[in-house]
Design an enzyme around this catalytic site. Structure first.
Site, short mmCIF file in Angstrom:
data_model
loop_
_atom_site.label_atom_id
_atom_site.label_comp_id
_atom_site.label_asym_id
_atom_site.label_seq_id
_atom_site.Cartn_x
_atom_site.Cartn_y
_atom_site.Cartn_z
N LYS A 1 0.85 -1.19 0.00
CA LYS A 1 0.00 0.00 0.00
C LYS A 1 0.89 1.25 0.00
CE LYS A 1 -3.65 0.12 2.65
NZ LYS A 1 -4.48 0.05 3.91
O1 G3P Z 1 -7.57 1.00 5.22
C1 G3P Z 1 -7.90 2.38 5.39
C2 G3P Z 1 -8.88 2.50 6.46
O2 G3P Z 1 -8.44 1.70 7.54
C3 G3P Z 1 -9.17 3.87 6.97
O3 G3P Z 1 -10.33 3.70 7.68
O4 G3P Z 1 -11.94 3.97 9.47
O5 G3P Z 1 -9.61 4.86 9.75
O6 G3P Z 1 -11.21 5.94 8.17
P1 G3P Z 1 -10.80 4.68 8.83
#
Ligand code: G3P
Length: 224
Positions: free
Chosen positions: A86
């Site tokens: 990533k």
């Molecule tokens: O993989 C990206 C994701 O984990 C971001 O999610 O919930 O931290 O916005 P969030």
């Protein structure tokens, strides 16, 4: 549409992988740090749980492209099976995606907030882009961004998949499924919530009760 677990918690991953049709696991620095464990042993344990064929996504930390490439080598040399690196959609990240593509190392462009950044990442050779749906929803409309990315990829025949990320509720998952996301990555809690409906357990209980009343057993097997 792929279902990917966005977690670094081995127990949660093991449980979910046993019950649900899971395609892989995404991690990011926050997810890894949350586990408070050494990095490589954790990733290796996740690999053991999901097997060699399911994709394991691991994010780089460095800012400079050459260092990102070095980290990608470190991860792909240390973790067996299908690993996807990533890379954030910065200028340095795009350069790293190009360099890794030339070497045959698979990448996912992360922290995607706009359709055009997804387009650039796909052109650079990213195999996936990850638009941050809930974070975009806090600023605008995450579903629209996913929809525009899938349209751009389709119109321009770009062989890049949209693995939508950052979700807080099942409605957001439904919305991106309806606009053609190729996959979603979500927390174990949210993946389980896709099955939630108050009527299901009630219906199942009624079926079982009626059956037991006549046949006396909670099974259809071993019956004469
Ligand atoms: O993989 C990206 C994701 O984990 C971001 O999610 O919930 O931290 O916005 P969030």
């Amino acid at each position: 549409m792929k279902i990917v677990i966005d977690s670094g918690n081995v127990k949660e991953i093991r449980d979910l992988n046993e019950y649900f049709p899971i395609d892989g696991v995404t991690t990011n620095p926050s997810i890894i740090v949350k586990e408070q464990r050494p990095f490589l042993p954790l990733l290796k344990e996740i690999r053991n749980v999901i097997g060699e064929e399911k994709e394991l996504f691991v994010q780089v930390i460095s800012n400079k492209a050459e260092n990102m490439v070095e980290e990608a080598h470190y991860v792909t040399n240390s973790i067996s099976g299908e690993v996807v690196i990533k890379i954030p959609v910065t200028e340095e990240g795009i350069k790293a995606i190009k360099l890794l593509k030339a070497e045959g190392i698979r990448t996912l462009a992360t922290t995607v907030y706009t359709p055009m950044s997804a387009f650039v990442a796909a052109k650079a050779g990213a195999e996936y882009v990850a638009p941050y749906v809930n974070r975009i929803d806090n600023l605008g409309n995450g579903t629209n961004v996913v929809s525009e990315i899938t349209q751009i990829f389709s119109i321009h025949n770009l062989p890049c998949q949209v693995l939508a990320a950052s979700f807080k509720n099942v409605k957001q998952l439904l919305n991106v499924a309806l606009v053609g996301a190729h996959g979603i990555t979500a927390s174990p809690e949210l993946i389980k919530a896709m099955l939630e409906h108050s009527s299901v357990e009630k219906d199942v209980c009624k079926f079982r009760d009626e059956w037991v009343q006549l046949y006396g057993k909670e099974t259809i097997s071993l019956m004469v």
